[in-house]
Design a protein around this motif. Structure first.
Motif, PDB file in Angstrom:
ATOM      1  N   ALA A 166       0.818  -1.214   0.000  1.00 10.57           N
ATOM      2  CA  ALA A 166       0.000   0.000   0.000  1.00 10.57           C
ATOM      3  C   ALA A 166       0.851   1.264   0.000  1.00 10.57           C
ATOM      4  CB  ALA A 166      -0.930   0.003   1.211  1.00 10.57           C
ATOM      5  N   GLY A 167       2.020   1.212   0.640  1.00  9.57           N
ATOM      6  CA  GLY A 167       2.825   2.428   0.763  1.00  9.57           C
ATOM      7  C   GLY A 167       4.144   2.301   0.054  1.00  9.57           C
ATOM      8  N   GLY A 168       4.111   2.075  -1.257  1.00  7.21           N
ATOM      9  CA  GLY A 168       5.335   1.811  -1.995  1.00  7.21           C
ATOM     10  C   GLY A 168       6.396   2.874  -1.842  1.00  7.21           C
ATOM     11  N   LYS A 169       6.014   4.159  -1.858  1.00  5.92           N
ATOM     12  CA  LYS A 169       6.986   5.240  -1.752  1.00  5.92           C
ATOM     13  C   LYS A 169       6.848   6.022  -0.456  1.00  5.92           C
ATOM     14  CE  LYS A 169       7.415   5.851  -6.758  1.00  5.92           C
ATOM     15  NZ  LYS A 169       7.322   6.820  -7.896  1.00  5.92           N
ATOM     16  N   LEU A 170       6.060   5.514   0.457  1.00 10.48           N
ATOM     17  CA  LEU A 170       5.820   6.211   1.722  1.00 10.48           C
ATOM     18  C   LEU A 170       7.060   6.180   2.588  1.00 10.48           C
ATOM     19  CD1 LEU A 170       3.637   7.612   3.472  1.00 10.48           C
ATOM     20  CD2 LEU A 170       3.115   5.373   4.429  1.00 10.48           C
ATOM     21  N   ARG A 171       7.470   7.339   3.114  1.00  4.57           N
ATOM     22  CA  ARG A 171       8.616   7.451   4.008  1.00  4.57           C
ATOM     23  C   ARG A 171       8.139   8.020   5.344  1.00  4.57           C
ATOM     24  NH1 ARG A 171      13.129   7.204   0.570  1.00  4.57           N
ATOM     25  NH2 ARG A 171      12.649   5.764  -0.978  1.00  4.57           N
ATOM     26  N   ALA A 172       8.843   7.662   6.408  1.00  2.15           N
ATOM     27  CA  ALA A 172       8.487   8.161   7.736  1.00  2.15           C
ATOM     28  C   ALA A 172       8.710   9.667   7.795  1.00  2.15           C
ATOM     29  CB  ALA A 172       9.323   7.453   8.798  1.00  2.15           C
ATOM     30  N   ALA A 173       7.671  10.409   8.209  1.00  9.24           N
ATOM     31  CA  ALA A 173       7.762  11.872   8.257  1.00  9.24           C
ATOM     32  C   ALA A 173       8.678  12.339   9.373  1.00  9.24           C
ATOM     33  CB  ALA A 173       6.364  12.480   8.432  1.00  9.24           C
ATOM     34  N   ASP A 174       8.674  11.607  10.486  1.00 12.66           N
ATOM     35  CA  ASP A 174       9.529  11.963  11.619  1.00 12.66           C
ATOM     36  C   ASP A 174       9.775  10.706  12.447  1.00 12.66           C
ATOM     37  OD1 ASP A 174       7.247  11.563  13.347  1.00 12.66           O
ATOM     38  OD2 ASP A 174       6.571  13.599  12.881  1.00 12.66           O
ATOM     39  N   GLY A 175      10.375  10.882  13.628  1.00 13.58           N
ATOM     40  CA  GLY A 175      10.727   9.736  14.456  1.00 13.58           C
ATOM     41  C   GLY A 175       9.756   9.445  15.579  1.00 13.58           C
ATOM     42  N   SER A 176       8.534   9.940  15.482  1.00 14.10           N
ATOM     43  CA  SER A 176       7.557   9.643  16.531  1.00 14.10           C
ATOM     44  C   SER A 176       7.191   8.166  16.515  1.00 14.10           C
ATOM     45  CB  SER A 176       6.297  10.494  16.346  1.00 14.10           C
ATOM     46  OG  SER A 176       5.682  10.214  15.104  1.00 14.10           O
ATOM     47  N   VAL A 177       6.997   7.585  17.704  1.00 17.06           N
ATOM     48  CA  VAL A 177       6.661   6.167  17.840  1.00 17.06           C
ATOM     49  C   VAL A 177       5.464   6.046  18.776  1.00 17.06           C
ATOM     50  CG1 VAL A 177       7.447   3.893  18.593  1.00 17.06           C
ATOM     51  CG2 VAL A 177       9.060   5.458  17.496  1.00 17.06           C
ATOM     52  N   ASP A 178       4.457   5.295  18.332  1.00 18.06           N
ATOM     53  CA  ASP A 178       3.249   5.113  19.149  1.00 18.06           C
ATOM     54  C   ASP A 178       2.898   3.638  19.226  1.00 18.06           C
ATOM     55  OD1 ASP A 178       2.209   8.044  19.508  1.00 18.06           O
ATOM     56  OD2 ASP A 178       2.652   7.875  17.364  1.00 18.06           O
ATOM     57  N   PHE A 179       2.617   3.192  20.434  1.00 21.00           N
ATOM     58  CA  PHE A 179       2.069   1.858  20.674  1.00 21.00           C
ATOM     59  C   PHE A 179       0.636   2.042  21.154  1.00 21.00           C
ATOM     60  CE2 PHE A 179       6.600   1.338  21.081  1.00 21.00           C
ATOM     61  CZ  PHE A 179       6.878   0.085  20.545  1.00 21.00           C
ATOM     62  N   ASP A 180      -0.324   1.649  20.336  1.00 19.41           N
ATOM     63  CA  ASP A 180      -1.737   1.798  20.692  1.00 19.41           C
ATOM     64  C   ASP A 180      -2.293   0.464  21.151  1.00 19.41           C
ATOM     65  OD1 ASP A 180      -1.709   4.474  20.020  1.00 19.41           O
ATOM     66  OD2 ASP A 180      -2.353   4.129  17.948  1.00 19.41           O
ATOM     67  N   HIS A 181      -2.269   0.245  22.460  1.00 16.40           N
ATOM     68  CA  HIS A 181      -2.832  -0.967  23.073  1.00 16.40           C
ATOM     69  C   HIS A 181      -2.332  -2.221  22.349  1.00 16.40           C
ATOM     70  CE1 HIS A 181      -5.437   1.473  25.588  1.00 16.40           C
ATOM     71  NE2 HIS A 181      -5.727   2.192  24.504  1.00 16.40           N
TER      72      HIS A 181
END
Length: 578
Positions: A322-337
């Motif tokens: 789904a995200g062939g060219k998608l790159r991480a915008a920043d270094g935020s990390v979230d664990f949602d339950h």
């Protein structure tokens, strides 16, 4: 299995076809030679026709030379096809293994994968080489010689009605018994390779604990088990030859017994009887070749099953596209339950209901007792494992939205077990960025406090590290791995207890360098020493797969008993040593 392995013949199929044709033609020429010889004996010699004898002799020489040339070509083509097939098969397995998650690799074990890539592939490539020659040659000679023998004497050919069923029954019995033994033989090879691999990779531990005798005994047990299995398996194979020879020579004696009266009665010429002997020998020898091929194929099938198990293994973690060219915008990390367990059948969760949100650029310390799932938590970020429940996000997007390549490019991880590869310091550091300049390499080494000892090494960045970095200490190895991770310029940097082998002063210097040189990178630091995470923006306390508390050092000292107890115990230990 054939359908799965057939693509590995791509690029070599023309050599297979040519090899098969040469092998079949070689067999035909060999079968025609006795007929020409019989013609010389029956026609040329009684008539005293020297020119006829010489002409037919020249024909025999030409046919023999042609047969030899075809045999050489068949050997060349089969070797080329076999070696190419083996190389393609190893490459297919290796490439597929690169897509495996940790869970897939653990399913097979490293030693078993090595055996499948080497021993099993070698057996399959040998089977193709031998099969191209014998599997074609033997049936062609069998059928052709049988037809020619029948054309010479139908009465004598009745011997085949007894001999052929006996040989076929013998082949079936041997193959049926030896097949499971070959499967066990390959499994025992896995076990032996595992012992050797463990012993060699941990040789320092073995010697430091004076456990050479124990390891020798363990090796002897696996080696003896492999030998016993091989003796049983190849014992059946060896029995094949004397039984075949017994039946073959019995058939020849029967031909002599029943053929002599036919010659005396004038029903069969001596030359044709001699030719019949040649054909019956070729028929029976062809059956012996078929039996040997069956033995070889039985082992090849066992190896093919193991190879196709690797090729059929579905990676647990795959790109969804789904995200062939998608790159991480920043270094935020979230664990949602998030919840996770290593085995789907396990009743206990290794991580349970993790709800944690980390802003980009933060320095986060993670502490907890052994088995509290600290490493498991951070391995979900680059998708080394996949969470069963909840969502892990990097840069505000679920990790599954990125391709594995782009996600792991954004996340740099220094694992508990520091791994360096054979080669120079420079070659190892360039894993972080293959296009990095010397200035960038030295900057990363400065940040990891590795520059000083690298400059002292003969050759500096071009110093050879030896296999697995045997030429550097544990602390130096850790700092090289950290420098390699920094050189990657990641959005998220994970240090999984990767400063445990360095002193506290060096540890503090590395953390200061992180703050100065990687201000926008999110730093996750797993540590056993609280002093390594005291100045972190956020400290996460793990206990039995759950978050037992979060906050700064001062906050946790007031609110979290686990953190406070660990800190006080470490301070007491420091005071005692002081």
């Amino acid at each position: 299995m054939i359908k799965k392995l057939w693509p590995c013949t791509r690029g070599y199929r023309k050599w297979i076809v040519l090899g098969v044709l040469c092998s079949a033609s070689e067999a035909v020429f060999e079968l025609l030679l006795p007929l020409v010889m019989a013609d010389i004996v029956d026609t040329g010699i009684p008539a005293g026709d020297t020119s006829y004898i010489l002409a037919r002799g020249a024909l025999m020489v030409a046919m023999a030379l042609m047969s030899m040339a075809l045999g050489v070509c068949s050997a060349f083509f089969s070797s080329r096809a076999g070696q190419g097939f083996g190389a393609n098969l190893r490459r297919a397995q290796y490439d597929h293994i690169q897509t495996f998650s940790f869970r897939n690799i653990e399913k097979f074990s490293t030693a078993s994968l090595v055996t499948r890539l080497t021993n099993d592939c070698n057996m399959l490539q040998m089977s193709l080489m031998m099969g191209m020659r014998l599997l074609v040659r033997a049936p062609v000679m069998l059928v052709s010689a049988l037809v020619l023998a029948v054309s010479i004497s139908l009465k004598l050919s009745r011997i085949f009605l007894v001999v052929l069923p006996l040989l076929l029954v013998l082949i079936v019995l041997i193959v049926k018994n030896v097949s499971p033994m070959f499967t066990q033989f390959q499994e025992r090879t896995d076990g032996l390779n595992l012992v050797v691999q463990e012993n060699l990779s941990a040789i320092r531990v073995v010697k430091s604990f004076v456990r050479e005798a124990h390891e020798e005994e363990k090796f002897r047990g696996r080696n003896d088990a492999l030998k016993a299995t091989a003796e049983r398996a190849f014992g059946f194979v060896v029995m094949n030859m004397p039984m075949m020879m017994l039946i073959t020579y019995g058939a020849i004696i029967a031909v002599m017994w029943y053929g002599a009266p036919l010659v005396q009665a004038g029903e069969l010429e001596v030359a044709l009887l001699s030719t019949f002997f040649t054909y019956i020998t070729q028929v029976l020898m062809s059956l012996m070749m078929v039996s040997m091929i069956m033995m070889m194929l039985t082992r090849a099938v066992a190896c093919a099953k193991r190879v196709t198990e690797v090729l059929d293994e579905t990676p647990d973690i795959v790109d969804n596209g789904a995200g062939g060219k998608l790159r991480a915008a920043d270094g935020s990390v979230d664990f949602d339950h998030v919840s996770f367990k290593y085995s789907e059948n396990s009743e206990k969760w290794n991580l349970q209901d993790i709800d944690l949100h980390i802003k980009s650029g933060m320095t986060v310390g993670i502490i907890g007792g052994t088995g509290s799932a600290k490493s498991t938590l951070v391995q979900l970020i680059p998708r080394l494992y996949e969470a069963q429940e909840g969502t892990v996000r990097v840069g505000g997007r679920p990790v599954g939205d990125y391709t594995l390549e782009h996600l792991r490019d954004a996340v740099s991880m220094v694992l508990q077990k520091n791994t360096l590869f054979s080669g120079t310091v420079r070659e190892n550091l360039l894993w972080g960025d293959e296009n990095a300049s010397d200035e960038e390499i030295w900057a990363a080494c400065d940040a990891a406090c590795a520059s000083e000892f690298i400059r002292r090494m003969p050759g500096g960045l071009d110093a050879d590290l030896g296999q697995g970095g045997v030429n550097v200490s544990g602390g130096q190895k850790q700092r090289l791995c950290i420098a390699r991770a920094i050189l990657k310029k990641p959005k998220v940097l994970i240090l999984d207890d990767s400063t445990s082998a360095v002193d506290t002063a060096t540890d503090a210097s590395i953390r200061r360098a992180f703050r100065a040189q990687l201000p926008d990178t999110t730093k996750l630091i797993i540590a056993q020493r609280i002093v390594s995470v005291m100045d972190a923006d956020l400290i996460v306390v793990m206990d039995d797969g759950k978050i037992a508390g979060t906050g700064t050092h001062s906050e946790l000292m007031k609110t979290n008993e686990i953190y406070r107890d660990v800190y006080l115990s470490q301070q007491e230990g420091a005071d005692i040593h002081a």
